[in-house]
Design a protein around this motif. Structure first.
Motif, PDB file in Angstrom:
ATOM      1  N   ASP A 225       0.858  -1.184   0.000  1.00  0.00           N
ATOM      2  CA  ASP A 225       0.000   0.000   0.000  1.00  0.00           C
ATOM      3  C   ASP A 225       0.893   1.232   0.000  1.00  0.00           C
ATOM      4  OD1 ASP A 225      -3.240   0.270   0.698  1.00  0.00           O
ATOM      5  OD2 ASP A 225      -2.068   2.100   1.009  1.00  0.00           O
ATOM      6  N   ILE A 226       0.368   2.302  -0.570  1.00  0.00           N
ATOM      7  CA  ILE A 226       1.152   3.542  -0.626  1.00  0.00           C
ATOM      8  C   ILE A 226       1.051   4.322   0.689  1.00  0.00           C
ATOM      9  CG2 ILE A 226      -0.741   4.941  -1.574  1.00  0.00           C
ATOM     10  CD1 ILE A 226       1.318   6.336  -3.346  1.00  0.00           C
ATOM     11  N   SER A 227       0.055   3.963   1.514  1.00  0.00           N
ATOM     12  CA  SER A 227      -0.182   4.725   2.738  1.00  0.00           C
ATOM     13  C   SER A 227       0.423   4.023   3.957  1.00  0.00           C
ATOM     14  CB  SER A 227      -1.696   4.903   2.942  1.00  0.00           C
ATOM     15  OG  SER A 227      -2.000   5.082   4.296  1.00  0.00           O
ATOM     16  N   GLU A 228       1.319   4.751   4.615  1.00  0.00           N
ATOM     17  CA  GLU A 228       1.964   4.197   5.802  1.00  0.00           C
ATOM     18  C   GLU A 228       0.936   3.885   6.893  1.00  0.00           C
ATOM     19  OE1 GLU A 228       5.916   5.730   8.102  1.00  0.00           O
ATOM     20  OE2 GLU A 228       5.522   6.426   6.066  1.00  0.00           O
ATOM     21  N   LYS A 229      -0.044   4.796   7.002  1.00  0.00           N
ATOM     22  CA  LYS A 229      -1.056   4.619   8.055  1.00  0.00           C
ATOM     23  C   LYS A 229      -1.948   3.423   7.759  1.00  0.00           C
ATOM     24  CE  LYS A 229      -1.202   9.161   9.997  1.00  0.00           C
ATOM     25  NZ  LYS A 229      -1.698  10.507   9.838  1.00  0.00           N
ATOM     26  N   ALA A 230      -2.253   3.220   6.479  1.00  0.00           N
ATOM     27  CA  ALA A 230      -3.054   2.040   6.123  1.00  0.00           C
ATOM     28  C   ALA A 230      -2.269   0.778   6.474  1.00  0.00           C
ATOM     29  CB  ALA A 230      -3.405   2.061   4.634  1.00  0.00           C
ATOM     30  N   LEU A 231      -0.977   0.775   6.138  1.00  0.00           N
ATOM     31  CA  LEU A 231      -0.167  -0.420   6.422  1.00  0.00           C
ATOM     32  C   LEU A 231      -0.097  -0.717   7.916  1.00  0.00           C
ATOM     33  CD1 LEU A 231       2.936  -0.512   4.040  1.00  0.00           C
ATOM     34  CD2 LEU A 231       0.905  -1.943   4.008  1.00  0.00           C
ATOM     35  N   GLU A 232      -0.053   0.357   8.726  1.00  0.00           N
ATOM     36  CA  GLU A 232      -0.051   0.166  10.187  1.00  0.00           C
ATOM     37  C   GLU A 232      -1.301  -0.594  10.614  1.00  0.00           C
ATOM     38  OE1 GLU A 232       0.034   3.726  12.797  1.00  0.00           O
ATOM     39  OE2 GLU A 232       1.824   4.190  11.591  1.00  0.00           O
ATOM     40  N   THR A 233      -2.435  -0.164  10.057  1.00  0.00           N
ATOM     41  CA  THR A 233      -3.711  -0.822  10.385  1.00  0.00           C
ATOM     42  C   THR A 233      -3.697  -2.261   9.884  1.00  0.00           C
ATOM     43  OG1 THR A 233      -4.782   1.315  10.119  1.00  0.00           O
ATOM     44  CG2 THR A 233      -6.224  -0.609  10.118  1.00  0.00           C
ATOM     45  N   ALA A 234      -3.217  -2.448   8.655  1.00  0.00           N
ATOM     46  CA  ALA A 234      -3.195  -3.799   8.075  1.00  0.00           C
ATOM     47  C   ALA A 234      -2.320  -4.731   8.912  1.00  0.00           C
ATOM     48  CB  ALA A 234      -2.685  -3.735   6.638  1.00  0.00           C
ATOM     49  N   LYS A 235      -1.179  -4.214   9.370  1.00  0.00           N
ATOM     50  CA  LYS A 235      -0.268  -5.054  10.172  1.00  0.00           C
ATOM     51  C   LYS A 235      -0.944  -5.482  11.478  1.00  0.00           C
ATOM     52  CE  LYS A 235       4.071  -3.241   8.439  1.00  0.00           C
ATOM     53  NZ  LYS A 235       5.122  -2.256   8.633  1.00  0.00           N
ATOM     54  N   LYS A 236      -1.649  -4.523  12.107  1.00  0.00           N
ATOM     55  CA  LYS A 236      -2.333  -4.869  13.364  1.00  0.00           C
ATOM     56  C   LYS A 236      -3.408  -5.923  13.102  1.00  0.00           C
ATOM     57  CE  LYS A 236      -1.566  -0.708  15.992  1.00  0.00           C
ATOM     58  NZ  LYS A 236      -1.969   0.673  15.861  1.00  0.00           N
ATOM     59  N   ASN A 237      -4.123  -5.751  11.992  1.00  0.00           N
ATOM     60  CA  ASN A 237      -5.157  -6.736  11.657  1.00  0.00           C
ATOM     61  C   ASN A 237      -4.534  -8.107  11.421  1.00  0.00           C
ATOM     62  OD1 ASN A 237      -7.669  -5.396  11.836  1.00  0.00           O
ATOM     63  ND2 ASN A 237      -7.234  -4.281   9.946  1.00  0.00           N
ATOM     64  N   ALA A 238      -3.390  -8.114  10.746  1.00  0.00           N
ATOM     65  CA  ALA A 238      -2.737  -9.392  10.445  1.00  0.00           C
ATOM     66  C   ALA A 238      -2.292 -10.077  11.755  1.00  0.00           C
ATOM     67  CB  ALA A 238      -1.544  -9.178   9.526  1.00  0.00           C
ATOM     68  N   GLU A 239      -1.745  -9.275  12.669  1.00  0.00           N
ATOM     69  CA  GLU A 239      -1.301  -9.842  13.953  1.00  0.00           C
ATOM     70  C   GLU A 239      -2.457 -10.495  14.690  1.00  0.00           C
ATOM     71  OE1 GLU A 239       0.664  -6.771  16.269  1.00  0.00           O
ATOM     72  OE2 GLU A 239       2.137  -6.596  14.649  1.00  0.00           O
ATOM     73  N   LYS A 240      -3.610  -9.797  14.643  1.00  0.00           N
ATOM     74  CA  LYS A 240      -4.791 -10.308  15.344  1.00  0.00           C
ATOM     75  C   LYS A 240      -5.171 -11.706  14.856  1.00  0.00           C
ATOM     76  CE  LYS A 240      -8.579  -7.878  14.768  1.00  0.00           C
ATOM     77  NZ  LYS A 240      -9.281  -6.600  14.779  1.00  0.00           N
ATOM     78  N   HIS A 241      -4.915 -11.961  13.574  1.00  0.00           N
ATOM     79  CA  HIS A 241      -5.302 -13.259  12.998  1.00  0.00           C
ATOM     80  C   HIS A 241      -4.095 -14.181  12.798  1.00  0.00           C
ATOM     81  CE1 HIS A 241      -9.434 -12.060  12.544  1.00  0.00           C
ATOM     82  NE2 HIS A 241      -9.041 -10.910  12.036  1.00  0.00           N
ATOM     83  N   ASN A 242      -2.973 -13.831  13.415  1.00  0.00           N
ATOM     84  CA  ASN A 242      -1.739 -14.617  13.241  1.00  0.00           C
ATOM     85  C   ASN A 242      -1.431 -14.874  11.783  1.00  0.00           C
ATOM     86  OD1 ASN A 242      -1.143 -14.943  15.971  1.00  0.00           O
ATOM     87  ND2 ASN A 242      -2.727 -16.537  16.122  1.00  0.00           N
ATOM     88  N   ALA A 243      -1.671 -13.886  10.960  1.00  0.00           N
ATOM     89  CA  ALA A 243      -1.412 -14.040   9.529  1.00  0.00           C
ATOM     90  C   ALA A 243      -0.015 -13.526   9.230  1.00  0.00           C
ATOM     91  CB  ALA A 243      -2.453 -13.264   8.731  1.00  0.00           C
ATOM     92  N   GLU A 244       0.811 -14.402   8.696  1.00  0.00           N
ATOM     93  CA  GLU A 244       2.185 -13.999   8.353  1.00  0.00           C
ATOM     94  C   GLU A 244       2.195 -13.415   6.964  1.00  0.00           C
ATOM     95  OE1 GLU A 244       5.671 -16.460   8.680  1.00  0.00           O
ATOM     96  OE2 GLU A 244       4.800 -17.261  10.545  1.00  0.00           O
ATOM     97  N   ILE A 245       2.335 -12.111   6.886  1.00  0.00           N
ATOM     98  CA  ILE A 245       2.249 -11.426   5.590  1.00  0.00           C
ATOM     99  C   ILE A 245       3.445 -10.491   5.475  1.00  0.00           C
ATOM    100  CG2 ILE A 245       0.885  -9.750   4.250  1.00  0.00           C
ATOM    101  CD1 ILE A 245      -1.597 -10.927   5.717  1.00  0.00           C
ATOM    102  N   GLU A 246       4.018 -10.439   4.285  1.00  0.00           N
ATOM    103  CA  GLU A 246       5.102  -9.464   4.066  1.00  0.00           C
ATOM    104  C   GLU A 246       4.450  -8.167   3.595  1.00  0.00           C
ATOM    105  OE1 GLU A 246       8.802  -8.569   1.032  1.00  0.00           O
ATOM    106  OE2 GLU A 246       7.696 -10.448   0.831  1.00  0.00           O
ATOM    107  N   PHE A 247       4.521  -7.134   4.408  1.00  0.00           N
ATOM    108  CA  PHE A 247       3.916  -5.851   4.042  1.00  0.00           C
ATOM    109  C   PHE A 247       4.968  -4.934   3.431  1.00  0.00           C
ATOM    110  CE2 PHE A 247       0.781  -7.285   7.187  1.00  0.00           C
ATOM    111  CZ  PHE A 247      -0.386  -7.060   6.464  1.00  0.00           C
ATOM    112  N   VAL A 248       4.620  -4.289   2.332  1.00  0.00           N
ATOM    113  CA  VAL A 248       5.568  -3.414   1.644  1.00  0.00           C
ATOM    114  C   VAL A 248       4.933  -2.042   1.424  1.00  0.00           C
ATOM    115  CG1 VAL A 248       7.002  -3.167  -0.419  1.00  0.00           C
ATOM    116  CG2 VAL A 248       6.344  -5.448   0.347  1.00  0.00           C
ATOM    117  N   LEU A 249       5.645  -1.008   1.859  1.00  0.00           N
ATOM    118  CA  LEU A 249       5.184   0.357   1.587  1.00  0.00           C
ATOM    119  C   LEU A 249       5.574   0.667   0.145  1.00  0.00           C
ATOM    120  CD1 LEU A 249       4.014   2.994   2.822  1.00  0.00           C
ATOM    121  CD2 LEU A 249       6.370   3.641   3.323  1.00  0.00           C
ATOM    122  N   SER A 250       4.580   0.851  -0.714  1.00  0.00           N
ATOM    123  CA  SER A 250       4.923   0.912  -2.129  1.00  0.00           C
ATOM    124  C   SER A 250       3.829   1.599  -2.942  1.00  0.00           C
ATOM    125  CB  SER A 250       5.096  -0.530  -2.622  1.00  0.00           C
ATOM    126  OG  SER A 250       5.069  -0.596  -4.017  1.00  0.00           O
TER     127      SER A 250
END
Ligand code: GLN
Length: 274
Positions: free
Chosen positions: A139-164
């Protein structure tokens, strides 16, 4: 004590000028009473504290924020996803996109999938939870990625997030690129419901002059980032699917309609080179 039926009527009255459908008073009550809709049917009375908690939510909803934003979460394929003003609130149409993507990944071994414009992370998280694929999300938005990372943690989802910005920071090849990119033509944004235009990030909505800017970028890069036999799955706005398919030479394309019969998803499989 207040009769629940009367409380629901009051909530309906408070949110009457919003785009809420008839079920929202029920959802507000369910949230406060911590019960499902079936259990709500059995309730007759609520306490004064419960009633004031419901009124508080309804009053916030009446300002035009969507119920998901007021409550701070929504559900996506049964997964709780936190939302805020920095991310687009996941929509039911997008669940359909994620389902199609999960089906595609189901029988693939060592698959890699990329979710472009991940926003809240809803698609990437659903793919991670419901498939065995390795997931990258950008995602291009740092703030969106912050939210996405928290959501992923909540579901134990291992995802590589890239600011892009689109593919800029993404590397490697994928079996699947899935995206629900911003697709509203810039000039149409002012005409959207205030729940959307005033409270959801413009960055998540604006698809440029004709709404198709992101599909052009995706089409131009698909070859480079997709393995042979790899696929694109793209959500789009009403009337855009056929224009998108025209951009995808070298792909076998199909359209999936949403529940309202609108052409909503373009599935495009890269033809193998012989
Ligand atoms: N991928 C996220 C979703 O589908 C965000 C999409 C966007 O911001 N355009 O809800």
């Amino acid at each position: 004590m207040t009769a629940l039926r009367q409380a629901l009527e009051s909530l309906k009255e408070i949110i009457r000028d919003t785009d809420a459908d008839g079920s929202e008073p029920d959802w507000i009550a369910c949230y406060v009473l911590k019960c499902g809709r079936a259990a709500l049917r059995l309730k007759k009375e609520i306490s004064d504290d419960e009633f004031s908690a419901m009124l508080k939510i309804a009053k916030e909803r009446a300002t035009g924020r969507s119920l998901s934003q007021v409550l701070g979460y929504t559900e996506f394929l049964g997964l709780e996803i936190s939302v805020n003003e920095n991310v687009l609130c996941p929509r039911p149409e997008t669940e359909l996109l994620a389902e199609q993507a999960i089906l595609f990944l189901k029988d693939k071994k060592n698959a890699r999938a990329l979710d472009l414009c991940t926003g809240s992370g809803c698609i990437a998280i659903a793919l991670s939870v419901f498939s065995k694929a390795e997931i990258c999300a950008s995602d291009i938005s740092e703030k969106a990625l912050e939210t996405a990372k928290k959501n992923a943690e909540k579901h134990n989802a291992e995802i590589e997030f890239v600011l892009s910005d689109a593919f800029d920071g993404v590397s490697g090849k994928f079996d699947l690129i899935v995206s629900n990119p911003p697709y509203i033509p810039s000039k149409d944004i002012e005409g959207l419901d205030r729940e959307v235009k005033d409270f959801e990030p413009r960055l998540a909505l604006d698809g440029g002059e004709d709404g198709l800017d992101f599909y052009r970028i995706i089409a131009a890069n698909a070859d480079k980032y997709l393995k042979d036999g790899g696929a694109l799955m793209l959500e789009c706005g009403q009337g855009q699917a056929r224009d998108i398919i025209k951009m995808l030479s070298g792909f076998d394309c199909a359209i999936v309609n949403d529940l309202q019969g609108i052409e909503r998803i373009v599935k495009a499989v890269k033809k193998s080179v012989r």
